[in-house]
Design a protein around this motif. Structure first.
Motif, PDB file in Angstrom:
ATOM      1  N   VAL A  99      20.385  18.607 -82.693  1.00 37.26           N
ATOM      2  CA  VAL A  99      22.034  18.626 -82.808  1.00 37.26           C
ATOM      3  C   VAL A  99      22.430  17.852 -81.616  1.00 37.26           C
ATOM      4  CG1 VAL A  99      24.178  19.874 -83.027  1.00 37.26           C
ATOM      5  CG2 VAL A  99      21.902  20.880 -83.907  1.00 37.26           C
ATOM      6  N   LEU A 100      23.329  16.993 -81.606  1.00 32.95           N
ATOM      7  CA  LEU A 100      24.354  16.185 -81.005  1.00 32.95           C
ATOM      8  C   LEU A 100      25.508  16.829 -80.809  1.00 32.95           C
ATOM      9  CD1 LEU A 100      24.726  13.537 -78.842  1.00 32.95           C
ATOM     10  CD2 LEU A 100      25.394  12.287 -80.838  1.00 32.95           C
ATOM     11  N   CYS A 101      25.821  17.026 -79.551  1.00 35.62           N
ATOM     12  CA  CYS A 101      27.214  18.022 -79.224  1.00 35.62           C
ATOM     13  C   CYS A 101      27.917  17.212 -78.487  1.00 35.62           C
ATOM     14  CB  CYS A 101      26.917  19.234 -78.742  1.00 35.62           C
ATOM     15  SG  CYS A 101      26.293  20.220 -80.066  1.00 35.62           S
ATOM     16  N   ILE A 116      28.527  17.251 -83.543  1.00 37.15           N
ATOM     17  CA  ILE A 116      29.033  15.961 -84.141  1.00 37.15           C
ATOM     18  C   ILE A 116      27.796  15.284 -84.953  1.00 37.15           C
ATOM     19  CG2 ILE A 116      30.923  15.598 -82.443  1.00 37.15           C
ATOM     20  CD1 ILE A 116      29.413  13.450 -81.128  1.00 37.15           C
ATOM     21  N   MET A 117      26.664  15.641 -84.884  1.00 36.66           N
ATOM     22  CA  MET A 117      25.494  15.077 -85.658  1.00 36.66           C
ATOM     23  C   MET A 117      24.350  16.136 -85.668  1.00 36.66           C
ATOM     24  SD  MET A 117      24.031  11.243 -86.238  1.00 36.66           S
ATOM     25  CE  MET A 117      23.161  10.803 -87.495  1.00 36.66           C
ATOM     26  N   GLN A 118      23.802  16.243 -86.604  1.00 36.25           N
ATOM     27  CA  GLN A 118      22.481  16.644 -86.803  1.00 36.25           C
ATOM     28  C   GLN A 118      21.358  16.378 -87.712  1.00 36.25           C
ATOM     29  OE1 GLN A 118      25.657  18.674 -87.128  1.00 36.25           O
ATOM     30  NE2 GLN A 118      25.724  17.853 -89.089  1.00 36.25           N
ATOM     31  N   SER A 122      29.780  26.425 -82.535  1.00 38.80           N
ATOM     32  CA  SER A 122      30.144  25.652 -83.462  1.00 38.80           C
ATOM     33  C   SER A 122      29.187  25.185 -84.408  1.00 38.80           C
ATOM     34  CB  SER A 122      30.621  24.309 -82.789  1.00 38.80           C
ATOM     35  OG  SER A 122      29.651  23.478 -82.187  1.00 38.80           O
ATOM     36  N   TRP A 123      27.995  25.187 -83.773  1.00 37.73           N
ATOM     37  CA  TRP A 123      26.595  24.664 -84.719  1.00 37.73           C
ATOM     38  C   TRP A 123      26.424  26.214 -85.653  1.00 37.73           C
ATOM     39  CZ3 TRP A 123      23.471  22.078 -87.086  1.00 37.73           C
ATOM     40  CH2 TRP A 123      22.069  22.573 -87.565  1.00 37.73           C
ATOM     41  N   LEU A 124      26.591  27.150 -85.156  1.00 39.19           N
ATOM     42  CA  LEU A 124      26.243  28.447 -85.926  1.00 39.19           C
ATOM     43  C   LEU A 124      27.246  28.558 -87.117  1.00 39.19           C
ATOM     44  CD1 LEU A 124      25.269  30.854 -83.145  1.00 39.19           C
ATOM     45  CD2 LEU A 124      23.728  29.687 -84.797  1.00 39.19           C
TER      46      LEU A 124
END
Length: 178
Positions: free
Chosen positions: A39-41, A51-53, A22-24
């Protein structure tokens, strides 16, 4: 913020080529180019969803707040504490009240994020939190997710109904621009 996992939340140190799928996807969608990100997942269906970065795109989403950093500030959601850095830099900010509903996020972030004695963390859900008597803030930022059964406009109306008489100016993630 160090990498780690607590319950359904995790902190990852990612690049534009490494991290959860999901980050990529986010990197490609936003066209990110920096070398590293925190990155907060959150785990959904067995997969990590960012969900936040601390990306430029995330900073830009907070422009409304960073242009109004003064007085007493209410934040809905701790995230990775990214917004704390400009809040700390503003001598015009007298207090920051953060309401975070997920203890796992608190466990991962709070001890390691930037803050000083102006910052207070409350473990509660912004949707149901009982406001202390005499509560009043100059600025509020709602960086939270709406419920699955409401529209963005319904969420904004609900937050305005709940907090409008306690806050001079309010806005949040995915709120219409002024």
């Amino acid at each position: 913020i160090p990498e780690g996992e607590s319950g359904d939340f995790s902190i990852h140190h990612c690049t534009t080529t490494t991290g959860p799928p999901s980050w990529l996807n986010y990197v490609e969608y936003k066209g990110l180019t920096d070398d590293s990100y925190t990155v907060l997942c959150q785990k959904f269906g067995g997969a990590w969803l960012n969900i936040m970065q601390d990306s430029e795109a995330e900073h830009t989403e907070h422009d409304w707040l960073t242009s109004r950093m003064s007085g007493d500030v209410l934040l809905a959601g701790l995230g990775i504490g990214m917004i704390h850095i400009p809040l700390l830099a503003s001598s015009a900010v007298t207090s920051v009240t953060i309401v975070e509903k997920n203890q796992d996020v608190i466990d991962l972030v709070w001890a390691n994020c930037a803050k000083d004695d102006r910052f207070t963390l409350i473990h509660a859900d912004i949707n149901t939190w009982t406001l202390p008597e005499g509560s009043n803030w100059d600025v509020a930022w709602f960086d939270t997710w709406l419920t699955f059964d409401e529209s963005n406009s319904d969420y904004i109306a609900r937050m305005n109904d709940r907090y409008g008489s306690y806050v001079s100016e309010m806005n949040g993630w995915e709120w219409p621009s002024e």
